[in-house]
Scaffold this motif. Structure first.
Motif, PDB file in Angstrom:
ATOM      1  N   ALA A   1       0.833  -1.196   0.000  1.00 33.22           N
ATOM      2  CA  ALA A   1       0.000   0.000   0.000  1.00 33.22           C
ATOM      3  C   ALA A   1       0.872   1.252   0.000  1.00 33.22           C
ATOM      4  N   PRO A   2       0.500   2.269  -0.788  1.00 29.00           N
ATOM      5  CA  PRO A   2       1.318   3.482  -0.847  1.00 29.00           C
ATOM      6  C   PRO A   2       1.019   4.430   0.306  1.00 29.00           C
ATOM      7  N   LEU A   3       1.869   5.400   0.457  1.00 28.83           N
ATOM      8  CA  LEU A   3       1.597   6.542   1.316  1.00 28.83           C
ATOM      9  C   LEU A   3       0.707   7.496   0.532  1.00 28.83           C
ATOM     10  N   ARG A   4      -0.394   7.923   1.137  1.00 29.44           N
ATOM     11  CA  ARG A   4      -1.266   8.903   0.491  1.00 29.44           C
ATOM     12  C   ARG A   4      -0.946  10.288   1.007  1.00 29.44           C
ATOM     13  N   ALA A   5      -0.743  11.237   0.085  1.00 29.68           N
ATOM     14  CA  ALA A   5      -0.454  12.618   0.449  1.00 29.68           C
ATOM     15  C   ALA A   5      -1.349  13.538  -0.365  1.00 29.68           C
ATOM     16  N   SER A   6      -2.143  14.345   0.325  1.00 29.91           N
ATOM     17  CA  SER A   6      -3.102  15.207  -0.356  1.00 29.91           C
ATOM     18  C   SER A   6      -3.579  16.284   0.592  1.00 29.91           C
ATOM     19  N   ARG A   7      -4.077  17.380   0.051  1.00 30.98           N
ATOM     20  CA  ARG A   7      -4.730  18.385   0.881  1.00 30.98           C
ATOM     21  C   ARG A   7      -6.099  17.903   1.344  1.00 30.98           C
ATOM     22  N   LEU A   8      -6.582  16.809   0.752  1.00 30.93           N
ATOM     23  CA  LEU A   8      -7.950  16.352   0.997  1.00 30.93           C
ATOM     24  C   LEU A   8      -8.012  15.104   1.862  1.00 30.93           C
ATOM     25  N   GLY A   9      -6.889  14.635   2.364  1.00 26.59           N
ATOM     26  CA  GLY A   9      -6.893  13.443   3.201  1.00 26.59           C
ATOM     27  C   GLY A   9      -5.705  12.560   2.918  1.00 26.59           C
ATOM     28  N   GLY A  10      -5.530  11.560   3.764  1.00 24.64           N
ATOM     29  CA  GLY A  10      -4.400  10.665   3.627  1.00 24.64           C
ATOM     30  C   GLY A  10      -3.490  10.735   4.834  1.00 24.64           C
ATOM     31  N   ALA A  11      -2.416   9.959   4.801  1.00 17.17           N
ATOM     32  CA  ALA A  11      -1.483   9.923   5.927  1.00 17.17           C
ATOM     33  C   ALA A  11      -0.722  11.232   6.082  1.00 17.17           C
ATOM     34  N   VAL A  12      -0.509  11.929   4.973  1.00 17.73           N
ATOM     35  CA  VAL A  12       0.214  13.200   4.996  1.00 17.73           C
ATOM     36  C   VAL A  12      -0.657  14.262   4.331  1.00 17.73           C
ATOM     37  N   ILE A  13      -0.917  15.352   5.030  1.00 20.09           N
ATOM     38  CA  ILE A  13      -1.642  16.475   4.448  1.00 20.09           C
ATOM     39  C   ILE A  13      -0.614  17.363   3.760  1.00 20.09           C
ATOM     40  N   ALA A  14      -0.611  17.346   2.443  1.00 23.38           N
ATOM     41  CA  ALA A  14       0.436  18.034   1.689  1.00 23.38           C
ATOM     42  C   ALA A  14      -0.154  18.682   0.448  1.00 23.38           C
ATOM     43  N   ASP A  15       0.430  19.782   0.063  1.00 25.97           N
ATOM     44  CA  ASP A  15       0.069  20.476  -1.161  1.00 25.97           C
ATOM     45  C   ASP A  15       0.934  19.943  -2.292  1.00 25.97           C
ATOM     46  N   GLU A  16       0.316  19.646  -3.439  1.00 28.20           N
ATOM     47  CA  GLU A  16       1.077  19.112  -4.567  1.00 28.20           C
ATOM     48  C   GLU A  16       2.158  20.086  -5.029  1.00 28.20           C
ATOM     49  N   GLU A  17       1.988  21.370  -4.753  1.00 25.55           N
ATOM     50  CA  GLU A  17       2.957  22.357  -5.213  1.00 25.55           C
ATOM     51  C   GLU A  17       4.171  22.494  -4.283  1.00 25.55           C
ATOM     52  N   VAL A  18       4.071  21.928  -3.067  1.00 22.11           N
ATOM     53  CA  VAL A  18       5.191  22.000  -2.110  1.00 22.11           C
ATOM     54  C   VAL A  18       5.310  20.636  -1.440  1.00 22.11           C
ATOM     55  N   LEU A  19       6.121  19.752  -2.002  1.00 22.10           N
ATOM     56  CA  LEU A  19       6.195  18.379  -1.513  1.00 22.10           C
ATOM     57  C   LEU A  19       7.152  18.279  -0.331  1.00 22.10           C
ATOM     58  N   PRO A  20       6.694  17.743   0.809  1.00 21.98           N
ATOM     59  CA  PRO A  20       7.512  17.720   2.030  1.00 21.98           C
ATOM     60  C   PRO A  20       8.322  16.438   2.206  1.00 21.98           C
ATOM     61  N   PHE A  21       8.931  15.960   1.129  1.00 19.10           N
ATOM     62  CA  PHE A  21       9.640  14.688   1.190  1.00 19.10           C
ATOM     63  C   PHE A  21      11.106  14.863   0.803  1.00 19.10           C
ATOM     64  N   ALA A  22      11.956  14.026   1.382  1.00 22.07           N
ATOM     65  CA  ALA A  22      13.385  14.079   1.107  1.00 22.07           C
ATOM     66  C   ALA A  22      13.688  13.513  -0.275  1.00 22.07           C
ATOM     67  N   PRO A  23      14.812  13.881  -0.856  1.00 20.44           N
ATOM     68  CA  PRO A  23      15.205  13.310  -2.146  1.00 20.44           C
ATOM     69  C   PRO A  23      15.283  11.780  -2.088  1.00 20.44           C
ATOM     70  N   ALA A  24      14.906  11.145  -3.197  1.00 20.90           N
ATOM     71  CA  ALA A  24      14.983   9.686  -3.360  1.00 20.90           C
ATOM     72  C   ALA A  24      14.182   8.931  -2.309  1.00 20.90           C
ATOM     73  N   SER A  25      13.034   9.469  -1.911  1.00 24.00           N
ATOM     74  CA  SER A  25      12.215   8.827  -0.872  1.00 24.00           C
ATOM     75  C   SER A  25      11.321   7.714  -1.405  1.00 24.00           C
ATOM     76  N   PHE A  26      11.037   7.710  -2.727  1.00 27.34           N
ATOM     77  CA  PHE A  26      10.047   6.776  -3.261  1.00 27.34           C
ATOM     78  C   PHE A  26      10.559   6.097  -4.529  1.00 27.34           C
ATOM     79  N   ASP A  27      10.043   4.880  -4.735  1.00 24.95           N
ATOM     80  CA  ASP A  27      10.342   4.129  -5.952  1.00 24.95           C
ATOM     81  C   ASP A  27       9.251   4.306  -7.004  1.00 24.95           C
ATOM     82  N   LEU A  28       8.081   4.751  -6.569  1.00 25.37           N
ATOM     83  CA  LEU A  28       6.945   4.958  -7.461  1.00 25.37           C
ATOM     84  C   LEU A  28       6.129   6.127  -6.947  1.00 25.37           C
ATOM     85  N   VAL A  29       5.786   7.052  -7.844  1.00 25.83           N
ATOM     86  CA  VAL A  29       4.863   8.143  -7.520  1.00 25.83           C
ATOM     87  C   VAL A  29       3.741   8.118  -8.547  1.00 25.83           C
ATOM     88  N   VAL A  30       2.502   8.057  -8.077  1.00 22.62           N
ATOM     89  CA  VAL A  30       1.348   8.114  -8.968  1.00 22.62           C
ATOM     90  C   VAL A  30       0.489   9.308  -8.583  1.00 22.62           C
TER      91      VAL A  30
END
Length: 287
Positions: free
Chosen positions: A75-104
């Motif tokens: 299961a992926p990590l969900r990140a969105s302004r509308l819900g999920g494990a991380v409340i994040a704006d698509e325009e300002v991603l709060p993740f470190a470099p090389a954190s994921f193998d797949l982004v959808v």
């Protein structure tokens, strides 16, 4: 030092998120997202990679996360302004470099103000040989509605206002991915047509999805009733089938790109061919 200019504000994202929250609370229609999620599953099943660390970016619901799980992956990590494990704006991603193998990302990036900047951020958070898969509405979507509204408003008020948000052109996507540093960029289109009893049914679906116009420079006044009535008439005259139902065109643009890795196939360098094109053609004619 020269000051770097910020991208123009095309969309009112605060209004967008408020409308999407209301739509989700009321059970927004999800037929577009469900169709896209089915397509995502098919695409993931063709890739023989585990992708242990994946991110579902910006999706308003869990359709894409469920597609990743259905493909046999974690299961992926969900990140969105509308819900999920991380409340994040698509325009300002709060993740470190090389954190994921797949982004959808499913039907979310059409409303960002700086799409090239978002692509660059996604590239940054992907590990080497990581995959980015996203879809968003294409430029041919709702073309009938645009035509009908523009013609009706021009006829009645003497000028047309922007009533439908602009969508991406598939021809631009490959270049934007390359500029962001992706390897092997690919874009393609899923085009289809839905039918409604009238244009009012289509507009009701769009409002229920929270997909009404959120342009910063949208018309200051609501759509007048006489303009709406004329638009419905034009729509029925120009875009109806023999049974009286009207057509609505939709286009889902799919994009994919990989974070560069030494194992990936690379184009041959100019001048590295061992046979000239002319010689190859002559050899083919002799066979």
């Amino acid at each position: 030092m020269e000051k770097q200019s910020s991208p123009p504000k095309i969309f009112d994202r605060a209004l967008l998120h408020a409308r999407l929250r209301r739509a989700l609370a009321k059970g927004a229609p999800d037929f577009l997202l469900a169709r896209a999620a089915d397509d995502l599953l098919d695409r993931l099943l063709t890739v023989k990679r585990a992708f242990p660390r994946s991110l579902d970016l910006g999706a308003p619901a869990e359709h894409f996360s469920q597609a990743i799980v259905a493909s046999g992956r974690a299961a992926p990590l969900r990140a969105s302004r509308l819900g999920g494990a991380v409340i994040a704006d698509e325009e300002v991603l709060p993740f470190a470099p090389a954190s994921f193998d797949l982004v959808v990302s499913g039907m979310a990036l059409q409303w960002v103000n700086d799409l090239p900047g978002v692509f660059a951020q996604v590239r940054r958070i992907l590990a080497p040989d990581g995959l980015f898969l996203a879809c968003l509405p294409g430029g041919a979507s709702l073309v009938e509605l645009r035509v009908a509204l523009a013609q009706a408003e021009e006829e009645i008020t003497g000028g047309a206002s922007p009533r439908v948000s602009p969508f991406v052109d598939v021809r631009d996507m490959g270049g934007l991915l390359q500029r962001a540093g992706f390897a092997l960029p690919v874009s393609d289109i899923d085009s289809f047509t839905l039918r409604y009893d009238s244009v009012l049914g289509l507009m009701a679906d769009l409002r229920a999805m929270g997909a009404a116009n959120v342009l910063v420079k949208r018309a200051a006044r609501p759509l007048r009733r006489d303009v709406l009535a004329r638009a419905a008439q034009i729509y029925a005259e120009r875009f109806s089938d023999p049974d009286g139902r009207v057509r609505a065109s939709f286009e889902i643009v799919w994009i994919s790109g990989w974070a560069p890795h030494e194992s990936q196939q690379k184009p041959a360098k100019p001048g590295s061919a061992t046979m000239r094109l002319e010689d190859a053609m002559k050899a083919g004619r002799r066979e």
